[in-house]
Scaffold this motif. Sequence first.
Motif, mmCIF file in Angstrom:
data_model
loop_
_atom_site.group_PDB
_atom_site.id
_atom_site.type_symbol
_atom_site.label_atom_id
_atom_site.label_comp_id
_atom_site.label_asym_id
_atom_site.label_seq_id
_atom_site.Cartn_x
_atom_site.Cartn_y
_atom_site.Cartn_z
ATOM 1 N N SER A 101 0.853 -1.190 0.000
ATOM 2 C CA SER A 101 0.000 0.000 0.000
ATOM 3 C C SER A 101 0.888 1.239 0.000
ATOM 4 O O SER A 101 2.107 1.139 0.185
ATOM 5 C CB SER A 101 -0.930 0.008 1.213
ATOM 6 O OG SER A 101 -0.185 0.078 2.412
ATOM 7 N N GLY A 145 0.488 6.015 -5.228
ATOM 8 C CA GLY A 145 -0.387 7.112 -5.605
ATOM 9 C C GLY A 145 0.249 7.993 -6.651
ATOM 10 O O GLY A 145 1.260 7.636 -7.257
ATOM 11 N N LEU A 146 -0.364 9.151 -6.832
ATOM 12 C CA LEU A 146 0.119 10.137 -7.797
ATOM 13 C C LEU A 146 0.836 11.251 -7.043
ATOM 14 O O LEU A 146 0.287 11.804 -6.073
ATOM 15 C CB LEU A 146 -1.060 10.711 -8.583
ATOM 16 C CG LEU A 146 -0.760 11.867 -9.537
ATOM 17 C CD1 LEU A 146 0.183 11.414 -10.643
ATOM 18 C CD2 LEU A 146 -2.061 12.416 -10.113
ATOM 19 N N LEU A 175 6.849 9.573 -1.296
ATOM 20 C CA LEU A 175 5.831 8.586 -0.937
ATOM 21 C C LEU A 175 6.482 7.565 -0.021
ATOM 22 O O LEU A 175 7.689 7.304 -0.129
ATOM 23 C CB LEU A 175 5.274 7.871 -2.172
ATOM 24 C CG LEU A 175 4.279 8.605 -3.065
ATOM 25 C CD1 LEU A 175 3.990 7.759 -4.305
ATOM 26 C CD2 LEU A 175 2.993 8.915 -2.326
ATOM 27 N N THR A 198 1.583 -2.038 -5.942
ATOM 28 C CA THR A 198 0.937 -0.753 -5.736
ATOM 29 C C THR A 198 1.489 0.220 -6.776
ATOM 30 O O THR A 198 2.699 0.267 -7.017
ATOM 31 C CB THR A 198 1.151 -0.245 -4.298
ATOM 32 O OG1 THR A 198 0.410 0.957 -4.094
ATOM 33 C CG2 THR A 198 2.620 0.018 -3.985
ATOM 34 N N GLN A 199 0.597 0.980 -7.392
ATOM 35 C CA GLN A 199 0.983 1.864 -8.492
ATOM 36 C C GLN A 199 1.554 3.171 -7.954
ATOM 37 O O GLN A 199 0.948 3.813 -7.099
ATOM 38 C CB GLN A 199 -0.225 2.165 -9.384
ATOM 39 C CG GLN A 199 0.039 3.164 -10.492
ATOM 40 C CD GLN A 199 0.913 2.600 -11.594
ATOM 41 O OE1 GLN A 199 0.679 1.488 -12.083
ATOM 42 N NE2 GLN A 199 1.923 3.358 -12.014
ATOM 43 N N VAL A 200 2.693 3.536 -8.491
ATOM 44 C CA VAL A 200 3.306 4.833 -8.202
ATOM 45 C C VAL A 200 3.393 5.592 -9.520
ATOM 46 O O VAL A 200 3.964 5.098 -10.488
ATOM 47 C CB VAL A 200 4.704 4.673 -7.583
ATOM 48 C CG1 VAL A 200 5.409 6.022 -7.488
ATOM 49 C CG2 VAL A 200 4.599 4.024 -6.209
ATOM 50 N N THR A 201 2.825 6.782 -9.528
ATOM 51 C CA THR A 201 2.863 7.621 -10.728
ATOM 52 C C THR A 201 3.446 8.981 -10.353
ATOM 53 O O THR A 201 2.940 9.638 -9.440
ATOM 54 C CB THR A 201 1.469 7.808 -11.324
ATOM 55 O OG1 THR A 201 0.894 6.521 -11.615
ATOM 56 C CG2 THR A 201 1.534 8.628 -12.607
#
Length: 123
Positions: free
Chosen positions: A7, A10-11, A18, A117-120
Motif C-alpha cells: 500500500s 499514488g500520484l 511517498l 501498488t501503483q506509483v505515478t
Amino acid sequence: QVQLVESGGGLVQAGGSLRLSCVASGRTFSTYHIGWFRQAPGKEREFVAAILRGSGSTYYADSMKGRFTISRDNAKNTVYLQMNSLKPEDTAVYYCEADLSYSDLKGGLPDYWGQGTQVTVSS
C-alpha cells in the motif's frame, strides 16, 4: 505461507515523496529477506531495494541510492520503502517480495510476492 500486501502508492509530482508499506501475514516474517521491485509498462522487472533478515543489511539499485530508504519492523510484520526526490522515471508498479534466499530474491525467483501498488510521478 506468507501473504504480502502493498500500500501507499499514488500520484505525486516530481520531487515529491511517498512511503510504501508491505504488510506480511504469518509468524515467520522475520526469517525472510524482503525486497522491493518495480515494473513499468513495457519494461522488465527491476530491483529497487532489499533488506536482509537478521542483520538488517540493506541494498539498493544505483539509481535509488540516496533517494530511497528501505526499513523493516518485524514486530509489525511490515517493510517500508521511503521514496524521496521522485522522478517521472520512477513511475511503475512496485512489488514487495519475500524469500529465504537472497540470491533467489534478487534473481527473480521469490517465494512470495504481493499484488503491487501503483506509483505515478508527474513532471
